[in-house]
Design a protein around this motif. Structure first.
Motif: not given
Length: 291
Positions: A1, A6-9, A11-12, A47, A51-52, A284
């Motif tokens: 982050m 934000t690198n969502e991938k 985080l997931i 986020t 999703f958050e 997600m």
């Protein structure tokens, strides 16, 4: 982050492929060794939307998460009775105690007192018995008692004018799950109907919904939760709160069973159902299904 965006991938990949115990260790290291801030604070800052909500739920200890969902169900104008029913019908005595303790620590209020202030009548009586963790946990099945209870339920409902709801509440909210399974069999023999059919014919409103949920959970908790997921995805919109709550709270308990029951009930997979909803939430939660 860190930095722009934000690198969502990432985080997931990290948060959906670790157990809750591992995620708590990650949260501890994130604050103490890496940033000096809580992971929840940064997730809430970087986020957004559902999703958050999903990511924050994943890093929250189970009892605290359930207590927050309970509190959310009580907030606002009226209560979210379906959310309350889902939580109370599917949690064990041990889980209910942990939820109550977490709620007291978070709000400095007793969960049962807040319930009494928000709901009333026979529905409140039933929910409070479940909230207080009064269900018998003996695994021994007393066949004679099951017959007696089945007769009591038949006499309190199908056999009389009007319904003695208190008898249904006392038996369904306090007998052990194995004992209730036998009672369902005996009831069908006496009545010619399933207990669920009798409840649906004799009652209405929130109490009917709660008692039917309990009967469904006595028979098969994963099937009940698969049905709830389906309800959350049908119609004109998606209830992401239902999806998040079930996916997160059951991911380490019976998610594989829920997936199997969903396919059995609806002839298509939970995976494909989630992929069919909005792209972001679909992506997600699809990963969450694979936990």
């Amino acid at each position: 982050m860190k930095g722009l965006g934000t690198n969502e991938k990432t985080l997931i990949d990290i948060l959906t492929q670790r157990s809750n115990v591992q995620r708590q260790l990650i949260c501890k290291a994130y604050q103490e060794d890496a940033t000096g801030k809580t992971l929840v604070e940064d997730l809430e800052g970087d986020t957004h939307s559902h999703f958050e909500d999903l990511l924050v739920a994943l890093v929250t200890p189970p009892a605290i998460y359930d207590s927050q969902e309970f509190h959310k169900a009580l907030k606002g104008v009226g209560t979210n009775d379906s959310a309350l029913i889902e939580i109370f019908a599917t949690r064990s005595n041990k889980q209910m105690k942990e939820i109550s303790d977490a709620y007291l620590k978070q709000t400095e209020k007793k969960l049962t007192l807040d319930l009494k202030n928000e709901i009333s009548g026979e529905f409140a009586k039933a929910i409070l018995i479940l909230a207080e963790g009064k269900r018998d946990e003996n695994t021994h099945v007393d066949a004679a008692k099951a017959k007696e209870d089945a007769k009591t339920l038949y006499t309190a409902g199908e056999k009389k004018w009007g319904t003695d709801e208190s008898k249904f509440i006392d038996i369904l909210c306090q007998r052990s799950i194995p004992q209730l399974r036998q009672t369902l069999v005996e009831y069908k023999t006496i009545s010619g109907k399933s207990l669920q059919e009798s409840i649906e014919g004799e009652m209405s409103g929130e109490l009917e919904e709660l008692l039917v949920a309990i009967v469904k959970c006595v028979k098969n908790v994963p099937a009940y939760l698969a049905e709830r997921l389906h309800q959350g995805m049908k119609g004109g919109g998606t209830d992401e709160c239902i999806l998040n709550r079930i996916m997160v709270s059951r991911s380490e308990i019976d998610m594989l069973d829920i997936r199997a029951e969903f396919k059995k009930l609806y002839s298509y997979s939970l995976h494909s159902a989630i992929e069919a909803i909005r792209y972001l939430i679909g992506t997600m939660v699809r990963v969450g299904v694979q936990i």
